[in-house]
Design an enzyme around this catalytic site. Structure first.
Site: not given
Ligand code: GLC
Length: 447
Positions: A165, A400
């Protein structure tokens, strides 16, 4: 901790986040279903609950839009304290949208690869003709509805489509965007995670502004390609798609489906990919800003993704490894950083070791790049990043992302794909006996 304990802990995280038909990426931060998370989670589930893995995939596929797009967030559970809520996308009444409340963006198309991987180890895991057709329709949509220049290399219209992101990859493209007439919104991502581990306010405003522009264009693909101010071709996304095209072709053959259309995509990407992304002077792959018509000169670890897709020549692979992977100023450990693989090279201007996609280590990137390195015979390097990934989850739990300096955990806790891919990395197919014993030695009895 033994590897049996670690497996049990990973399974417990997937059970904790199990919502019945889909698995949340994390208990609080991500309450809905995400596209590539669900695929990676299905791979983890397949290691201990194959029927549940099938349900995960089915629930993802049912959210497909009528035009073939597979959304990046699906909202089966309705509202929650998450921004954007389903109604923010304004997709109701769009003729090309799906039946399920969803976002209007897509994400890296890894599902065909995951289905094939599960089938390789579990022959009883079937894919039906209608499921195959859905995958085919998604890939076709990517190669056509998102093709801005005839290369078939799909364009992303929002950073969230990349799965990375707030990577510094997007900094220049976002800098050209001045959020205007902002719709009212309430950010929720900093409720559960420290703000210094999340995107900056201005970046977040631009993310929201881009959604607002997309919905004004009624998410119509031609209009988006013509008018969205953010339009990029991304190395990771295109690599994931190419590898998934290969896997879709293998599934087509098993099912007796024609392969001609897929063959054409594969051939076109093989021709266009290196011409578009390879930077001969620096010996790495760079994203391309279609709006600015120029390469994005940022070294992020997605630069290794073409190895996963088999798109690099052996000479290109050798340069990526020698000049970047093994370079302590870029990705290799040095006095300040112990773990691999930072999401952004340490000598990049935008490197920030705890901020989300600006430097921290992500387990799914290690998992993916390790397989790419192995595809080119760089077994020692592949083993090193699998060892590091496992050392991180042993030391800091299923987080994460992780700080490359000391391996401390960041972002959400009990993160599903970190658990799912741990199960995969501990499996015999992924980690041959030689690696398993190296992992145990490396963790000095902690594992
Ligand atoms: C964030 C990450 C993305 C992922 C999401 C849910 O947006 O950048 O890659 O899919 O979180 O975990």
């Amino acid at each position: 901790m033994t590897s049996t304990d670690l497996r049990a802990r990973a399974q417990a995280v997937l059970r904790l986040n199990d919502m019945g038909e889909f698995t949340k990426p994390a208990p609080r931060q991500y309450p809905h279903q995400w596209n590539w998370d669900s695929a990676l989670i299905a791979l983890g589930l397949a290691h201990f609950d194959l029927p549940r893995a099938r349900i995960e995939i089915q629930s993802l596929l049912r959210a497909q839009w009528r035009d073939g797009m597979m959304p990046h967030i699906i909202y089966p559970a309705g509202a929650a304290d998450y921004f954007p809520p389903p109604e923010f996308w304004q997709t109701e009444n769009l003729p090309h949208a799906g039946k399920f409340p969803s976002s209007a963006l897509t994400q890296p198309p890894i599902l065909a690869t995951i289905i094939r991987a599960i089938r390789t180890t579990h022959h009883e895991f079937q894919i039906s003709h209608p499921e195959f057709s859905k995958l085919l329709a998604w890939h076709r949509w990517l190669h056509t509805a998102r093709d801005a220049d005839g290369t078939g290399l799909p364009c992303l219209i929002h950073p969230w489509e990349s799965g990375m992101d707030n990577s510094p990859l997007w900094a220049d493209a976002l800098d050209r965007i001045t959020p205007r007439d902002m719709p009212p919104y309430k950010r929720c991502d900093t409720i559960h995670v420290a703000p210094d581990e999340r995107p900056l306010v201005l970046d977040y405003e631009r993310f929201v502004h881009l959604i607002d522009l997309g919905r004004r264009l009624r998410w119509e693909p031609r209009a988006l390609l013509a008018q969205m101010p953010f339009l990029v071709q991304d190395v990771l996304f295109c690599s994931v798609l190419h590898r998934a095209d290969e896997d879709l072709r293998a599934l087509a053959i098993e099912l007796g489906e024609p392969t001609r259309e897929i063959d054409a995509w594969l051939a076109r990407t093989r021709t266009g990919f290196n011409a578009r992304f390879w930077d001969e002077a620096r010996g790495l792959y760079l994203d391309y800003d279609v709006r600015a018509q120029s390469p994005i000169r940022v070294n992020a670890n997605a630069t290794f993704a073409p190895l996963w897709a088999g798109l690099a020549t052996s000479a290109q692979a050798a340069r990526l490894v020698a000049e970047h992977f093994e370079n302590p100023r870029a990705y290799a450990p040095d006095a300040d950083s112990k773990f691999r693989l930072p999401s952004v090279a340490k000598n990049e201007r935008g490197y920030s070791p705890r901020r989300y996609w600006c430097g921290p280590i992500w387990i799914q990137m290690n998992w993916l790049i390790a397989q790419g390195l192995r595809r080119y015979g760089f077994d020692a390097q592949a083993d090193a990043i699998v060892r590091d990934a496992l050392a991180l989850v042993v030391q800091s739990g299923f987080r994460e992302y992780y700080d490359p300096r000391d391996g401390s955990g960041c972002g959400a806790t009990d993160f599903s794909w970190s658990a799912a891919l741990t199960l995969d990395m501990l499996s015999q197919d992924f980690a041959p006996a030689r690696l398993e014993s190296a992992i145990i030695r490396h963790n000095q009895g902690r594992l």
